[in-house]
Structures are given as C-alpha cells and as structure tokens.
Design a protein around this motif. Structure first.
Motif, PDB file in Angstrom:
ATOM      1  N   LYS A 112       0.840  -1.212   0.000  1.00  0.00           N
ATOM      2  CA  LYS A 112       0.000   0.000   0.000  1.00  0.00           C
ATOM      3  C   LYS A 112       0.871   1.256   0.000  1.00  0.00           C
ATOM      4  CE  LYS A 112      -3.871  -1.786   2.729  1.00  0.00           C
ATOM      5  NZ  LYS A 112      -4.529  -1.660   4.047  1.00  0.00           N
ATOM      6  N   THR A 113       1.872   1.270   0.861  1.00  0.00           N
ATOM      7  CA  THR A 113       2.726   2.444   1.014  1.00  0.00           C
ATOM      8  C   THR A 113       3.560   2.692  -0.241  1.00  0.00           C
ATOM      9  OG1 THR A 113       2.832   2.023   3.388  1.00  0.00           O
ATOM     10  CG2 THR A 113       4.471   3.519   2.497  1.00  0.00           C
TER      11      THR A 113
ATOM     12  N   GLN B  85       3.160 -13.799  -5.772  1.00  0.00           N
ATOM     13  CA  GLN B  85       3.384 -12.488  -5.145  1.00  0.00           C
ATOM     14  C   GLN B  85       4.748 -12.345  -4.499  1.00  0.00           C
ATOM     15  OE1 GLN B  85       0.052 -12.076  -2.450  1.00  0.00           O
ATOM     16  NE2 GLN B  85      -1.109 -10.974  -3.999  1.00  0.00           N
ATOM     17  N   ARG B  86       5.400 -13.424  -4.168  1.00  0.00           N
ATOM     18  CA  ARG B  86       6.666 -13.343  -3.448  1.00  0.00           C
ATOM     19  C   ARG B  86       7.787 -13.850  -4.341  1.00  0.00           C
ATOM     20  NH1 ARG B  86       3.537 -10.717  -1.268  1.00  0.00           N
ATOM     21  NH2 ARG B  86       2.796 -10.851   0.849  1.00  0.00           N
ATOM     22  N   PRO B  87       8.753 -13.003  -4.616  1.00  0.00           N
ATOM     23  CA  PRO B  87       9.838 -13.407  -5.520  1.00  0.00           C
ATOM     24  C   PRO B  87      10.794 -14.397  -4.862  1.00  0.00           C
ATOM     25  CG  PRO B  87      10.265 -11.253  -4.589  1.00  0.00           C
ATOM     26  CD  PRO B  87       8.892 -11.646  -4.134  1.00  0.00           C
TER      27      PRO B  87
ATOM     28  N   PRO C 289      17.312  -4.484  -2.006  1.00  0.00           N
ATOM     29  CA  PRO C 289      17.658  -3.441  -1.026  1.00  0.00           C
ATOM     30  C   PRO C 289      16.569  -2.374  -0.866  1.00  0.00           C
ATOM     31  CG  PRO C 289      19.558  -3.954  -2.380  1.00  0.00           C
ATOM     32  CD  PRO C 289      18.381  -4.675  -2.993  1.00  0.00           C
ATOM     33  N   CYS C 290      15.935  -1.991  -1.972  1.00  0.00           N
ATOM     34  CA  CYS C 290      14.846  -1.012  -1.907  1.00  0.00           C
ATOM     35  C   CYS C 290      13.672  -1.596  -1.124  1.00  0.00           C
ATOM     36  CB  CYS C 290      14.407  -0.614  -3.309  1.00  0.00           C
ATOM     37  SG  CYS C 290      13.101   0.630  -3.296  1.00  0.00           S
ATOM     38  N   PHE C 291      13.333  -2.866  -1.397  1.00  0.00           N
ATOM     39  CA  PHE C 291      12.263  -3.515  -0.637  1.00  0.00           C
ATOM     40  C   PHE C 291      12.582  -3.520   0.857  1.00  0.00           C
ATOM     41  CE2 PHE C 291      10.826  -7.328   1.582  1.00  0.00           C
ATOM     42  CZ  PHE C 291       9.466  -7.058   1.617  1.00  0.00           C
ATOM     43  N   ARG C 292      13.819  -3.859   1.208  1.00  0.00           N
ATOM     44  CA  ARG C 292      14.200  -3.918   2.633  1.00  0.00           C
ATOM     45  C   ARG C 292      14.112  -2.540   3.288  1.00  0.00           C
ATOM     46  NH1 ARG C 292      12.983  -8.987   3.685  1.00  0.00           N
ATOM     47  NH2 ARG C 292      14.033 -10.391   2.272  1.00  0.00           N
TER      48      ARG C 292
ATOM     49  N   ILE D 281       5.057  -6.495  -3.913  1.00  0.00           N
ATOM     50  CA  ILE D 281       6.416  -6.853  -3.513  1.00  0.00           C
ATOM     51  C   ILE D 281       7.201  -7.376  -4.712  1.00  0.00           C
ATOM     52  CG2 ILE D 281       7.781  -8.456  -2.097  1.00  0.00           C
ATOM     53  CD1 ILE D 281       5.615  -8.032   0.087  1.00  0.00           C
ATOM     54  N   ALA D 282       6.551  -8.185  -5.535  1.00  0.00           N
ATOM     55  CA  ALA D 282       7.233  -8.698  -6.730  1.00  0.00           C
ATOM     56  C   ALA D 282       7.684  -7.548  -7.632  1.00  0.00           C
ATOM     57  CB  ALA D 282       6.312  -9.653  -7.485  1.00  0.00           C
TER      58      ALA D 282
END
Length: 181
Positions: free
Chosen positions: A37-38, A119-121, A53-56, A43-44
């Motif tokens: 949402k944010t 949805q999850r890589p 790194p951006c996801f983390r 996530i994928a």
C-alpha cells in the motif's frame, strides 16, 4: 504493546495474526500488505523494478511505523528480523513470537499456495525446497535470538497456535508480575 509474529513465509503468520487479534480484541496488520500500500507496488514489482535493497528499506520504514501502535498483532515479513534495528524495535514494542516449522513443511505450503508463489519473488533462484532450506539455515539463529516465545507449528492448527500464544504470553506476564512483587 505489539505482538510481532516472525518466521519464514508459509509458517502461518497472517492467519495466526488475524485470529489472535480477534481473540484479544486488537487490530492486526500484515506488514507485506502495508508495504505494498505504502509503496504503491506489489512486492514482486518492488523486487523487479527496484531490487531487494529497496524492498528492505520499505520494509524497515513501514515496520518501524507499525511498531509505534498499541494493541496490534503484526504479521512481519519473513526477512524483516534480519535488520538489527528492526529486530530491536520489535523486541522493544512487545512480545516477538517465532512460528517455527521445518523447511520441508514450509516448502510444501508455499508450493501449494499459488498466490504466495506469484506475489513473493525467489530470493535465491533455486527450487522452493532448496531455497527454503538454504535461507532457513541463515535465518533460524536470528529468529531464535529475536523471539521471546517460540511456537512449533508443525502439528498445530491455526486455532491451536493462537491459543498456545495466548497461554504462553499470559504465563510470561504472570512470571514478570511475580518477579516484580
């Protein structure tokens, strides 16, 4: 207080968070859903477009904000505890519960869940079974260090896991009260 559920993907964090929050009369949030949402992306898509790194970074920011709430059961992302700051913030916000399961069971659950697979890589590019086993070797010591409570979920239903968490947290709270008196 925030009860943070940790553990590898497929261990039941979201399902347990929903049920436990209902029993406690609290709110619950899945951190991964909140990140999407944010960020305005799945996530994928974050992994594909911007990298892990951006996801983390998103994960750390969102979880830090969620941990400031009270009366919340938080289903954290499986790798979120690998960040020392996030791990410490979880511990300071309340109880951290590791939903533990063997790699073979986690891999079977992930394989059976088409939504999770889409949805999850992949983190390693290996087969799901190999990836789970490899990543768990790295994460398990951190899960154990972060957890104030460890629940082995292998033989338990979602309801039984939720009940066990309630019972164990009540016991821990009573032990704290006894020590203080």
């Amino acid at each position: 207080m925030v009860i943070t559920l940790i553990g590898y993907r497929g261990c039941g964090k979201t399902s347990v968070a929903r049920l436990l929050a209902e029993k406690l009369g609290w709110d619950w949030i899945d951190a991964d859903v909140e990140i999407e949402k944010t960020a305005g992306k799945t996530i994928a898509e974050i992994f594909q477009d911007d990298g892990e790194p951006c996801f983390r970074d998103w994960e750390q920011k969102v979880i830090q904000q969620l941990l400031e709430r009270s009366n919340l059961v938080l289903a954290s992302g499986g790798g979120s505890v690998m960040n020392a700051e996030t791990r410490q913030a979880m511990q300071q916000a309340g109880s951290v519960v590791w939903l533990k399961a063997p790699a073979t069971l986690l891999a079977a659950r992930i394989e059976a869940d088409a939504l999770s697979r889409s949805q999850r890589p992949s983190l390693t590019g290996k087969s799901i079974g190999d990836e789970v086993a490899d990543v768990l070797k790295i994460r398990e010591p951190v899960y154990e260090q972060a957890a104030s409570l460890i629940i082995d979920t292998e033989q338990l239903s979602i309801d039984e896991v939720s009940q066990k968490i309630e019972q164990e947290l009540a016991r821990l709270n009573q032990e704290d009260k006894d020590r203080q008196s």
